[in-house]
Design an enzyme around this catalytic site. Sequence first.
Site, PDB file in Angstrom:
ATOM      1  N   ASP A  82       0.874  -1.119  -0.118  1.00 12.45           N
ATOM      2  CA  ASP A  82      -0.139  -0.100  -0.270  1.00 12.45           C
ATOM      3  C   ASP A  82       0.847   1.141  -0.193  1.00 12.45           C
ATOM      4  O   ASP A  82       1.245   1.643   0.958  1.00 12.45           O
ATOM      5  CB  ASP A  82      -0.871   0.117   1.327  1.00 12.45           C
ATOM      6  CG  ASP A  82      -1.888   1.272   1.262  1.00 12.45           C
ATOM      7  OD1 ASP A  82      -2.105   1.666   0.070  1.00 12.45           O
ATOM      8  OD2 ASP A  82      -2.157   1.759   2.385  1.00 12.45           O
ATOM      9  N   GLU A  89      -2.072  -1.681  -4.496  1.00 13.80           N
ATOM     10  CA  GLU A  89      -3.392  -1.135  -4.874  1.00 13.80           C
ATOM     11  C   GLU A  89      -3.380  -0.039  -5.857  1.00 13.80           C
ATOM     12  O   GLU A  89      -2.258   0.451  -6.211  1.00 13.80           O
ATOM     13  CB  GLU A  89      -3.421  -0.143  -3.476  1.00 13.80           C
ATOM     14  CG  GLU A  89      -5.303   0.163  -3.445  1.00 13.80           C
ATOM     15  CD  GLU A  89      -5.688   0.573  -2.306  1.00 13.80           C
ATOM     16  OE1 GLU A  89      -5.322   0.063  -1.124  1.00 13.80           O
ATOM     17  OE2 GLU A  89      -6.222   1.804  -2.094  1.00 13.80           O
ATOM     18  N   ASP A 149      -2.167   0.920   7.528  1.00 16.36           N
ATOM     19  CA  ASP A 149      -1.358   0.649   6.306  1.00 16.36           C
ATOM     20  C   ASP A 149      -0.963  -0.769   5.913  1.00 16.36           C
ATOM     21  O   ASP A 149      -0.884  -1.364   4.861  1.00 16.36           O
ATOM     22  CB  ASP A 149      -0.340   1.743   6.123  1.00 16.36           C
ATOM     23  CG  ASP A 149      -0.817   3.090   5.961  1.00 16.36           C
ATOM     24  OD1 ASP A 149      -1.126   3.620   5.113  1.00 16.36           O
ATOM     25  OD2 ASP A 149      -0.758   3.625   7.268  1.00 16.36           O
TER      26      ASP A 149
END
EC number: 3.1.21.10
Lengths: 179, 179
Positions: free
Chosen positions: A7, A67, A139
């Site tokens: 991420d 992502e 995160d």
Amino acid sequence: MRILGIDPGLRLTGFGVIDVQGSRLQYVSSGTIKVPTELGLEQRLRVILENIGEVIQATAPQVAAIEKVFVNANPHSTLLLGQARGAALCALALADLPVHEYTALQIKKTVTGQGHAAKEQIQLMVKHLLQLNGTPAPDAADALACAISHAQFAPVLRQLEQHAELTGARRIRGGRLIR
Amino acid sequence: MRILGIDPGLRLTGFGVIDVQGSRLQYVSSGTIKVPTELGLEQRLRVILENIGEVIQATAPQVAAIEKVFVNANPHSTLLLGQARGAALCALALADLPVHEYTALQIKKTVTGQGHAAKEQIQLMVKHLLQLNGTPAPDAADALACAISHAQFAPVLRQLEQHAELTGARRIRGGRLIR
């Protein structure tokens, strides 16, 4: 199959590593790369590049999932996030890891069953799915959720690839066949 | 002082290296990194990272200058450019080069005297300022123009730094003192 989820972010970059055997998920490692904000931009990107490189060396994943960036935010944030993502992708490419991208919507749907889940729901579901004792930081949870998403999508991708071989389609991008 | 200028792009990344002695500019090297479009995003970023690394190894610059990205384009382009720029900045950071950023307006004004110069004018002025026999390709010319801009701004920056030391200001970012 060992999956590294990322991420990316210029201030905080989450990572999460899981093993997949059939439908069984096994937690390996996760954490947050905290990028010192007092550094110049290029040195901050270097921190991301080198730290992801260290995670890869320590955990030896076979594939990476990251992502997809939602680009409708303000353009300045998009640029900063793009640069952080560029550094993260470089680390994955230097390790020759195949990279798969998933949208936040796909990831949220995969782990919580709905596309508009809150951060806390993702953290709780990741904790539940991987049978963790503690709740991972936001995160790290997002990175683990991304890896879990790939674990779910990978069998579908494999089917698509086999189908592509049979039908002579050239390659697969984002789950779609490109002929 | 040897300056490496970079004009980052996901398809074409320009580079240009010049030497500066007082007000004298000397051309060293320039070119365009052509990134194969058939590669996956992460491998394209790796090409940028590794090729800039090779340019740095071959020419040993002491400082780098890179164009600031204009973020008012469409967000998707901003994201792609951000990722290319992230890879380029990683290469500069890995070589421990101090990085200076200049806007397209600053660069155009420095080399052509006006902020709204066309690509061709930049190419011609770079050719003239560096006394080249041929005209460099657009991306290489932009990178050289960026390096030339730093050659012009560096004495001003040095003065600002000396002033900062005298007045106790903490550091300089984008030509401004931060106290």
